[in-house]
Write a protein that holds these residues in place. Sequence first.
Motif, PDB file in Angstrom:
ATOM      1  N   MET A   1      18.940  33.835  13.581  1.00 33.75           N
ATOM      2  CA  MET A   1      19.189  32.801  12.385  1.00 33.75           C
ATOM      3  C   MET A   1      19.811  33.658  11.453  1.00 33.75           C
ATOM      4  O   MET A   1      19.729  34.905  11.298  1.00 33.75           O
ATOM      5  N   GLU A   5      24.611  30.171  10.559  1.00 32.52           N
ATOM      6  CA  GLU A   5      23.736  29.112  11.109  1.00 32.52           C
ATOM      7  C   GLU A   5      23.817  28.208   9.965  1.00 32.52           C
ATOM      8  O   GLU A   5      23.536  26.949   9.786  1.00 32.52           O
ATOM      9  N   ALA A   6      23.386  28.789   8.889  1.00 34.73           N
ATOM     10  CA  ALA A   6      22.751  27.995   7.481  1.00 34.73           C
ATOM     11  C   ALA A   6      24.154  27.318   7.072  1.00 34.73           C
ATOM     12  O   ALA A   6      24.033  26.121   6.562  1.00 34.73           O
ATOM     13  N   ALA A   8      26.808  26.410   9.023  1.00 36.84           N
ATOM     14  CA  ALA A   8      26.845  25.279   9.944  1.00 36.84           C
ATOM     15  C   ALA A   8      26.137  23.969   9.769  1.00 36.84           C
ATOM     16  O   ALA A   8      26.708  22.897   9.707  1.00 36.84           O
ATOM     17  N   GLU A   9      24.536  24.284   9.489  1.00 39.37           N
ATOM     18  CA  GLU A   9      23.861  23.225   8.858  1.00 39.37           C
ATOM     19  C   GLU A   9      24.394  22.624   7.683  1.00 39.37           C
ATOM     20  O   GLU A   9      24.612  21.066   7.512  1.00 39.37           O
ATOM     21  N   CYS A  10      24.590  23.149   6.533  1.00 35.59           N
ATOM     22  CA  CYS A  10      25.478  22.634   5.547  1.00 35.59           C
ATOM     23  C   CYS A  10      26.604  21.629   5.724  1.00 35.59           C
ATOM     24  O   CYS A  10      26.845  20.714   5.168  1.00 35.59           O
ATOM     25  N   ASN A  11      27.340  22.242   6.688  1.00 33.21           N
ATOM     26  CA  ASN A  11      28.733  21.306   7.226  1.00 33.21           C
ATOM     27  C   ASN A  11      28.437  19.959   7.571  1.00 33.21           C
ATOM     28  O   ASN A  11      29.296  19.372   7.785  1.00 33.21           O
ATOM     29  N   THR A  12      27.089  19.854   8.124  1.00 31.54           N
ATOM     30  CA  THR A  12      26.723  18.519   8.697  1.00 31.54           C
ATOM     31  C   THR A  12      26.575  17.522   7.737  1.00 31.54           C
ATOM     32  O   THR A  12      26.516  16.518   8.147  1.00 31.54           O
ATOM     33  N   ILE A  24      17.415  24.798   3.400  1.00 31.39           N
ATOM     34  CA  ILE A  24      18.243  25.574   4.640  1.00 31.39           C
ATOM     35  C   ILE A  24      18.185  27.046   4.489  1.00 31.39           C
ATOM     36  O   ILE A  24      18.126  27.580   5.702  1.00 31.39           O
ATOM     37  N   ARG A  27      14.758  28.215   5.879  1.00 28.32           N
ATOM     38  CA  ARG A  27      14.800  27.962   7.294  1.00 28.32           C
ATOM     39  C   ARG A  27      15.668  28.942   8.028  1.00 28.32           C
ATOM     40  O   ARG A  27      15.386  29.486   9.098  1.00 28.32           O
ATOM     41  N   HIS A  28      16.705  29.620   7.417  1.00 21.99           N
ATOM     42  CA  HIS A  28      17.544  30.386   8.102  1.00 21.99           C
ATOM     43  C   HIS A  28      17.438  31.905   7.427  1.00 21.99           C
ATOM     44  O   HIS A  28      18.233  32.909   8.272  1.00 21.99           O
ATOM     45  N   TRP A  39      29.391  29.224   0.722  1.00 20.32           N
ATOM     46  CA  TRP A  39      29.666  27.648   1.206  1.00 20.32           C
ATOM     47  C   TRP A  39      30.896  27.273   0.210  1.00 20.32           C
ATOM     48  O   TRP A  39      31.754  26.565   0.795  1.00 20.32           O
TER      49      TRP A  39
END
Length: 103
Positions: A1, A5-6, A8-12, A24, A27-28, A39
């Motif tokens: 992590m 990865e963080a 990438a999650e924000c980009n969702t 987020i 979590r990472h 970001w």
Amino acid sequence: MGLEEALAECNTFASGDKIPWTKIAERHGVVRSTLTRTWRGETRSREEQAIAQQKLTPQQEEELVTYIEELTARHIPPTREMIANFASAVAQEPVSESWVTRF
């Protein structure tokens, strides 16, 4: 992590969605402020930052080295002041005493 990865999650998230930055980041295992600044594109890599902070381009550094070598070949010892003056002229901004030391 990690940060990648963080991000990438924000980009969702859709552009209008509220991103849960703190969750987020936790979590990472990253710092929330680092995540948000990265970001948003407000931070640069260490390499980009180092390039931006350089007084002289690599070509200008080569010119300075050539200048120093020419002085030495003529048996004129280059002083710190001479190096600073030449570098300042090439960079078109003053260089500090500590810059000369680091060079």
